[in-house]
Design an enzyme around this catalytic site. Structure first.
Site, PDB file in Angstrom:
ATOM      1  N   GLY A 115       0.803  -1.209   0.000  1.00 20.98           N
ATOM      2  CA  GLY A 115       0.000   0.000   0.000  1.00 20.98           C
ATOM      3  C   GLY A 115       0.836   1.259   0.000  1.00 20.98           C
ATOM      4  O   GLY A 115       1.825   1.385  -0.727  1.00 20.98           O
ATOM      5  N   CYS A 116       0.453   2.200   0.839  1.00 19.18           N
ATOM      6  CA  CYS A 116       1.114   3.505   0.884  1.00 19.18           C
ATOM      7  C   CYS A 116       2.557   3.417   1.376  1.00 19.18           C
ATOM      8  O   CYS A 116       3.352   4.326   1.120  1.00 19.18           O
ATOM      9  CB  CYS A 116       0.322   4.455   1.782  1.00 19.18           C
ATOM     10  SG  CYS A 116      -1.368   4.756   1.208  1.00 19.18           S
TER      11      CYS A 116
END
Length: 360
Positions: A137-138
């Protein structure tokens, strides 16, 4: 030592403002029992504009996961090469000088990876190593920097191209009506980032040390539900408070190098939302201006997932960079809850002996 060179950022041409987002929420969710709360949360994100790969009318339609993923692939192939070439130019390299490509994305899926297509179409050597990262993800932007650093430590003459391609709008799910999902609909944006880590030479952040930290027991706080309609973003209400756990991890990593985390020259961190930056100010005893680049990314782009740290870093470059040998930190936060952390010192062009690309 390996150097992270100036990133190249590309954002799509379709723009949606905070006011348009709020108007859409009022129109689409007029009968939602927590609409007022959702509107307040969206208004407080600090996001003023976001860029989307499709006009908002198309974004709001869900043609099915097959069509969504096909759009992801088409948009990536259309947009990634230009950012790649700009990042290579910043690093004064060509595709043939690259030894590994790290491609990070959590908003679409391809197999073979985008890396194979790039090697076949852009002149990278067939021996170029490939490292796709899809499930961080981020945090994946920080992880990509760290894995590039590790590779250049093992192979000191190597060069690594990092690509972050995030089309968060393609994950919009019109049936997800929890407040957290409504908030995410007003928070995430689309962007592409590219950057090169040079094993020798280059101008930018000289990478000194890296590390990772996972907060135990939080693996379901940020997650995807993978369903027939695609990726459904799941966000726990406790996520905004995780800097209480991650700030000490940043401090501990800095202390391994006898650095004071509260006395660095630059801070490039993932701007998942305004509270992350506010809490870091509190926990690390820093004035708000130290996170001005990350906050500007959040304001102008929204949360662009793994591309955030590169967009914020590009703003540091655009601002003239830091002083000679100034110390700083780059950190990405994402599912796990995970932090990927990099310590580095600024290396300006005037400090470096010119290192021409080696022959192949």
């Amino acid at each position: 030592m390996a150097t992270l060179c100036r990133p190249a950022i590309a954002v799509p041409e379709h723009v949606i403002t905070r006011e348009q987002t709020l108007d859409l929420a009022r129109e689409l969710h007029a009968g939602h029992p927590q609409l007022k709360l959702a509107l307040r949360l969206i208004a407080n994100t600090g996001v003023r504009t976001r860029h989307l790969v499709q006009p908002i009318e198309e974004t709001l339609r869900h043609p099915g996961f097959t069509a969504r993923n096909a759009r992801y692939e088409a948009e990536a192939k259309a947009r990634v090469p230009e950012a790649t070439l700009r990042a290579l130019a910043h690093a004064e390299l060509t595709p043939r000088d690259i030894d590994m490509i790290i491609y990070v994305s959590c908003t679409g899926f391809m197999m073979p990876s985008m890396t194979a297509w790039l090697i076949n179409t852009m002149g990278f050597g067939p021996e170029t190593r490939q490292l796709p990262i899809a499930q961080l993800g981020c945090a994946a932007g920080g992880a990509a920097i760290n894995r590039a650093h590790d590779f250049c430590t093992a192979y000191p003459e190597a060069n690594v191209l990092i690509l972050a391609c995030e089309f968060c709008s393609l994950c919009y799910q019109p049936t997800d009506l929890a407040v957290g999902n409504l908030l995410s609909n007003g928070l995430f944006g689309d962007a592409i980032a590219a950057a090169v880590v040079r094993g020798r030479g280059g101008t930018g952040v000289r990478l000194d040390h890296n590390g990772s930290h996972l907060v135990p027991g939080t693996e379901r706080w940020i997650s995807y539900g993978v369903r027939d309609t695609g990726f459904h973003f799941m966000l726990d209400k406790r996520v905004p408070g995780t800097m209480a756990d991650l700030a000490p991890a940043l401090r501990a990593l800095a202390e391994l190098r006898d650095w004071d985390i509260s006395r660095l020259a630059f801070y490039i961190v993932h701007a998942g939302g305004p509270r992350i930056l506010d809490d870091l100010c509190t926990h690390l005893d820093l004035p708000p201006r130290m996170f001005r680049y990350s906050r500007a990314t959040l304001t102008e782009r929204g949360n662009i997932a793994s591309a955030v740290v590169f967009d914020a870093l590009e703003r540091l470059f655009a601002d003239g960079g830091a002083g000679p040998a100034d110390r700083g930190i780059v950190a990405g936060f994402g599912p796990g809850i995970t932090a990927e952390i990099t310590l580095g010192t600024w290396s300006g062009a005037e400090e470096l002996v010119s290192a021409a690309p080696r022959p192949r």
